[in-house]
Scaffold this motif. Structure first.
Motif, PDB file in Angstrom:
ATOM      1  N   LYS A  96      -4.950  -3.160  -6.716  1.00 30.22           N
ATOM      2  CA  LYS A  96      -3.622  -3.421  -7.252  1.00 30.22           C
ATOM      3  C   LYS A  96      -3.197  -4.845  -6.928  1.00 30.22           C
ATOM      4  N   TYR A  97      -2.076  -5.218  -7.489  1.00 33.78           N
ATOM      5  CA  TYR A  97      -1.557  -6.566  -7.266  1.00 33.78           C
ATOM      6  C   TYR A  97      -1.017  -6.686  -5.845  1.00 33.78           C
ATOM      7  N   SER A  98      -1.385  -7.771  -5.185  1.00 40.57           N
ATOM      8  CA  SER A  98      -0.877  -8.059  -3.846  1.00 40.57           C
ATOM      9  C   SER A  98       0.123  -9.207  -3.950  1.00 40.57           C
ATOM     10  N   PRO A  99       1.414  -8.944  -3.725  1.00 40.63           N
ATOM     11  CA  PRO A  99       2.442  -9.979  -3.909  1.00 40.63           C
ATOM     12  C   PRO A  99       2.157 -11.233  -3.098  1.00 40.63           C
ATOM     13  N   LYS A 100       2.291 -12.378  -3.739  1.00 41.14           N
ATOM     14  CA  LYS A 100       1.961 -13.634  -3.069  1.00 41.14           C
ATOM     15  C   LYS A 100       2.995 -14.013  -2.012  1.00 41.14           C
TER      16      LYS A 100
ATOM     17  N   ILE B 234      -2.017  -5.942   8.453  1.00 42.22           N
ATOM     18  CA  ILE B 234      -0.863  -5.178   8.964  1.00 42.22           C
ATOM     19  C   ILE B 234       0.424  -5.891   8.560  1.00 42.22           C
ATOM     20  N   ILE B 235       0.447  -7.212   8.686  1.00 45.13           N
ATOM     21  CA  ILE B 235       1.637  -7.983   8.297  1.00 45.13           C
ATOM     22  C   ILE B 235       1.902  -7.815   6.806  1.00 45.13           C
ATOM     23  N   ARG B 236       0.839  -7.905   5.984  1.00 45.15           N
ATOM     24  CA  ARG B 236       1.007  -7.741   4.539  1.00 45.15           C
ATOM     25  C   ARG B 236       1.560  -6.349   4.199  1.00 45.15           C
TER      26      ARG B 236
ATOM     27  N   THR C 191      -3.595   1.536  -0.809  1.00 35.54           N
ATOM     28  CA  THR C 191      -2.256   2.027  -1.127  1.00 35.54           C
ATOM     29  C   THR C 191      -1.170   1.014  -0.828  1.00 35.54           C
ATOM     30  N   PHE C 192      -1.311   0.256   0.254  1.00 32.37           N
ATOM     31  CA  PHE C 192      -0.207  -0.588   0.704  1.00 32.37           C
ATOM     32  C   PHE C 192      -0.415  -2.064   0.379  1.00 32.37           C
ATOM     33  N   SER C 193      -1.238  -2.301  -0.645  1.00 31.88           N
ATOM     34  CA  SER C 193      -1.277  -3.585  -1.344  1.00 31.88           C
ATOM     35  C   SER C 193      -1.647  -4.780  -0.485  1.00 31.88           C
ATOM     36  N   THR C 194      -2.579  -4.587   0.418  1.00 30.15           N
ATOM     37  CA  THR C 194      -3.189  -5.751   1.043  1.00 30.15           C
ATOM     38  C   THR C 194      -4.489  -6.005   0.291  1.00 30.15           C
ATOM     39  N   PRO C 195      -4.973  -7.223   0.230  1.00 28.27           N
ATOM     40  CA  PRO C 195      -6.137  -7.509  -0.611  1.00 28.27           C
ATOM     41  C   PRO C 195      -7.339  -6.639  -0.260  1.00 28.27           C
ATOM     42  N   HIS C 196      -7.992  -6.124  -1.286  1.00 26.17           N
ATOM     43  CA  HIS C 196      -9.184  -5.312  -1.053  1.00 26.17           C
ATOM     44  C   HIS C 196     -10.348  -6.182  -0.617  1.00 26.17           C
TER      45      HIS C 196
ATOM     46  N   GLY D 125     -14.381  -5.284  -0.358  1.00 29.18           N
ATOM     47  CA  GLY D 125     -14.889  -4.435   0.716  1.00 29.18           C
ATOM     48  C   GLY D 125     -14.473  -4.880   2.102  1.00 29.18           C
ATOM     49  N   GLY D 126     -13.759  -5.954   2.228  1.00 32.39           N
ATOM     50  CA  GLY D 126     -13.300  -6.377   3.543  1.00 32.39           C
ATOM     51  C   GLY D 126     -12.592  -7.711   3.464  1.00 32.39           C
ATOM     52  N   PRO D 127     -11.697  -8.051   4.375  1.00 32.97           N
ATOM     53  CA  PRO D 127     -11.304  -7.222   5.505  1.00 32.97           C
ATOM     54  C   PRO D 127     -10.301  -6.156   5.102  1.00 32.97           C
ATOM     55  N   GLY D 128     -10.595  -4.936   5.424  1.00 34.85           N
ATOM     56  CA  GLY D 128      -9.659  -3.858   5.137  1.00 34.85           C
ATOM     57  C   GLY D 128      -8.766  -3.590   6.334  1.00 34.85           C
ATOM     58  N   ALA D 129      -8.061  -2.500   6.268  1.00 34.34           N
ATOM     59  CA  ALA D 129      -7.254  -2.046   7.406  1.00 34.34           C
ATOM     60  C   ALA D 129      -6.979  -0.569   7.216  1.00 34.34           C
ATOM     61  N   GLY D 130      -7.204   0.198   8.250  1.00 31.33           N
ATOM     62  CA  GLY D 130      -6.948   1.626   8.182  1.00 31.33           C
ATOM     63  C   GLY D 130      -5.794   2.015   9.074  1.00 31.33           C
TER      64      GLY D 130
END
Length: 537
Positions: free
Chosen positions: A102-106, A354-356, A294-299, A302-307
């Motif tokens: 999804k779109y990640s707001p700039k 986490i900040i995003r 779900t919470f719109s941080t850049p995919h 495949g990384g860096p993700g966040a769980g």
């Protein structure tokens, strides 16, 4: 007289930029600089002087062999590379079903890139990083409310790591009750994310997989036959990767609880249920979210993700540690947790994401989160109707019913008619600047393709995507060689798959590449065969 502006065609005239760009080490010129860094004053702190002996053991004997380029060349290099790719900022990226692109707001990048965030170090004294600890704590509180569960850990670095965290807590819980040796089975479903089965298997559990019934729902009778005093947990995605939501999920959870097992909710597909239903109301003991979905941080490919792993009250003692707790008006790092499963990843978690995620949640608020889900469901069901109007497409299971935020479609009818596979259709679709995804294994749905529009796309963008898809299907019937020989508008026209299956030919660093293919070091390997066509890589 000025010429009129030509209207945009129904099918976008797309051609990928091709720069044949070298890797950055090949562009390096000794002595070039992008930024002149002033040397610090020639004095060391007392702390560094005291630790001089320790630091000597890890001090470099020579400067790192980094590429040396002027700033303009660095900018040009990375812009060219970006033009040789498709991505969420370039194209209608509907085709990454199960990964919620999804779109990640700039604006979130602006928030992240302040010096207050960028200059932090995870080893700083907690008294000097109260701001970031507060953001972690507040994000945990928000996710606890969204899930309805008691506590949250943000330590994991992605969805699969969060699933591993869940299985570690499940094992620790049963061991604390003296049942660690007898509860050795985990139940999942074929359309749940494969990481659930993989993590359980890696942890030593026997995995029992439930197949769908005739309507595509997990078979509850099969669950009744599978549960026993050996059941450690049910690990299930809902809605599953078909987009079908199991409205009887509470019955599944209660059956597992009835034999003393735990229930873990894989909420990687939560994008269509935010603010509508929660893990708590379904009776789950654990759940996890993918913040990079779900919470719109850049995919980020495949990384860096966040769980995020959330648990009910009885599992709080087992959360990965240390935790971030609020004591009075201060935030402290609490490592005094004897029953914790320990660290799942270094430090606190993936701080930038986490900040995003925190910024995204706070910008939307409770009503906004529910609106995200409502628009995602609306977009998905509009797309469902449009795709099913294309001859040769189908959506197996739950026929005639709505789906939540994605659909596992099938081109089996078209394949039987034309012999062209779903993978070939996806490759051809890239010539229209569109991304497309088939499915993860197993291919229980024949000739699959999995689409998820999320809330990011407008009706006109969905229509553009469907028009391109319909054009490729027309070509399958009328110009099959155009599809079979695709892509035509890309920088790369063919990939040698043999290389992907030959680890001895891999070179994941510049030094390894030099050793293997130029013989500049030990462990050399034969150079790859010459390729006449530069478009074949």
């Amino acid at each position: 007289m000025s010429l009129p502006v030509a209207p945009k065609p129904a099918l976008r005239r797309f051609h990928q930029a091709s720069w044949d760009e070298p890797i950055i080490f090949e562009l390096s010129t000794p002595g070039e600089r992008g930024v002149l860094v002033q040397r610090p004053a020639a004095r060391e702190s007392e702390a560094l002087q005291r630790r001089a002996g320790q630091l000597a053991a890890v001090k470099r004997s020579a400067a790192p062999a980094l590429p040396e380029l002027a700033q303009m060349r660095v900018v040009r290099h990375f812009l060219r590379l970006s033009q040789e790719n498709l991505g969420a900022d370039f194209n209608v990226d509907i085709g990454q079903g199960t990964c919620t692109m999804k779109y990640s707001p700039k604006i979130n990048e602006v928030v992240l890139r302040t010096t207050k965030a960028m200059d932090l170090h995870p080893l700083q004294d907690e008294a000097k990083v109260q701001g970031i600890l507060e953001i972690f704590w507040r994000t945990e509180q928000l996710l606890a409310e969204i899930s309805g569960l008691e506590r949250v850990s943000l330590q994991t670095q992605g969805g699969s790591a969060a699933i591993w965290s869940n299985i570690a807590m499940i094992r620790a819980y049963h061991e604390s009750n003296g049942e660690g040796g007898t509860r050795d089975e985990v139940i999942t479903t074929i359309f749940s994310h494969p990481s659930n089965a993989a993590c359980a298997k890696a942890a030593g559990y026997k995995v029992i997989t439930l197949m769908p019934d005739a309507d595509g729902y997990p078979d509850i009778e099969a669950l009744k036959a599978a549960i026993s005093p050996r059941t450690a947990a049910l690990m299930i995605t809902n809605p599953e990767d078909t987009g079908i939501y199991n409205a009887r999920i509470r019955e599944f959870v209660d059956l597992v609880h009835g034999v003393g097992g735990l229930a873990a909710y894989d909420q990687a597909n939560a994008n269509g249920i935010l603010g509508i239903t929660r893990a708590r109301e379904a009776g789950f003991d654990l759940c996890h979210f993918n913040l990079h979905k779900t919470f719109s941080t850049p995919h980020a490919s495949g990384g860096p993700g966040a769980g995020a792993s959330a648990v009910s009250a009885k599992l709080v003692p087992f959360l990965p540690g240390p935790t971030i707790d609020k004591v009075g008006e201060k935030f402290v790092i609490n490592g005094d947790r004897p029953q914790s499963v320990g660290k799942i990843a270094p430090f606190y978690g993936v701080t930038p994401n986490i900040i995003r995620a925190y910024a995204w949640i706070m910008a939307l608020g409770a009503e906004g989160l529910r609106q995200v889900a409502e628009i995602a469901v609306l977009n998905n069901n509009y797309l469902l109707g449009q795709v099913l109007a294309i001859p040769g497409a189908s959506a197996p299971y739950a026929e005639g019913k709505r789906r939540i935020e994605q659909v596992r479609y099938s081109w089996q009818d078209l394949f039987e008619e034309t012999g062209i596979s779903s993978e070939e259709i996806g490759i051809r679709l890239s010539d229209f600047g569109m991304h497309y995804w088939t499915s993860h294994h197993p291919y229980l749905v024949a000739q699959p393709f999995t689409l998820e529009p999320t809330e990011s796309y407008s009706k006109s963008e969905i229509d553009e995507y469907v028009a391109a898809l319909a054009e490729v299907v027309r070509e399958c019937r009328e110009e099959p060689e155009t599809v079979r020989t695709a892509p035509h508008n890309q920088t790369v026209h063919h990939i040698h798959h043999d290389d992907l299956d030959a680890p001895e030919r891999w070179a994941i660093t510049w030094r390894a590449y030099q050793r293997k293919y130029f013989g500049t070091g030990p462990a050399t390997a034969p150079a790859p065969a010459a390729v006449a066509d530069p478009a074949v890589r």
